[in-house]
Design an enzyme around this catalytic site. Sequence first.
Site, mmCIF file in Angstrom:
data_model
loop_
_atom_site.group_PDB
_atom_site.id
_atom_site.type_symbol
_atom_site.label_atom_id
_atom_site.label_comp_id
_atom_site.label_asym_id
_atom_site.label_seq_id
_atom_site.Cartn_x
_atom_site.Cartn_y
_atom_site.Cartn_z
ATOM 1 N N ASP A 151 35.994 41.389 44.712
ATOM 2 C CA ASP A 151 37.380 40.942 44.848
ATOM 3 C C ASP A 151 38.082 42.048 45.620
ATOM 4 O OD1 ASP A 151 39.877 39.702 44.567
ATOM 5 O OD2 ASP A 151 40.258 40.707 42.662
ATOM 6 N N GLU A 184 35.509 37.243 47.759
ATOM 7 C CA GLU A 184 36.647 36.338 47.732
ATOM 8 C C GLU A 184 37.373 36.412 49.071
ATOM 9 O OE1 GLU A 184 40.810 36.132 45.378
ATOM 10 O OE2 GLU A 184 39.020 36.092 44.088
ATOM 11 N N ASP A 208 40.759 42.304 38.003
ATOM 12 C CA ASP A 208 40.081 42.376 39.307
ATOM 13 C C ASP A 208 38.564 42.447 39.107
ATOM 14 O OD1 ASP A 208 42.577 43.052 41.199
ATOM 15 O OD2 ASP A 208 42.717 44.224 39.357
#
Length: 185
Positions: A10, A70, A145
């Site tokens: 991420d 992502e 996260d």
Amino acid sequence: MTKKIILGIDPGTIVMGYGVLEIKVKKPYLEAMGVLKLNKFEEHYVRLYHIFDRVSQLIDTYQPEALAIEAPFFGKNVQSMLKLGRAQGVAIAAALRSGVPIFEYAPLKIKMAITGNGQASKEQVAGMLQRMLHIPDDHMLPQLDATDGLAAAFCHFIETGKPQIGGKSFTSWKDFIAKNPGRVK
């Protein structure tokens, strides 16, 4: 025993989350998850260096077969988007340097894969991952996260397990018809 590793990232310029899944005989297990905190570095370029360095270390340590990352979502703040895109780019560059294939997933697709709801909250995603991977409470991190990075890896695990008909994949009925005009009357 068939075993493979998926690294999920991420990307972020303040906090980068990561998760490592180990797949044994088609079953996922948590190998590691964590965050890289970058707010202690004032210079944006120094943060990018640390992202590249940490992703490189993770690749060297876990030897993943894939990097699931992502994709940035579109926001109103252009400067934030630019910084996030750079963070994603250096993570991708670290994977490319090591020859690790990269798979990019939209946040909506990741949430959908984990919870069945593309509008799920970060907390819902974390809770579902905790249940599916049997992660004890004391292994969960307060920074979501980390579970977002793990969610990217889990999404890739799910996507690679989907059966493909005739070696083709389709995004919608319209896509199926376009790729199979002879099968529609």
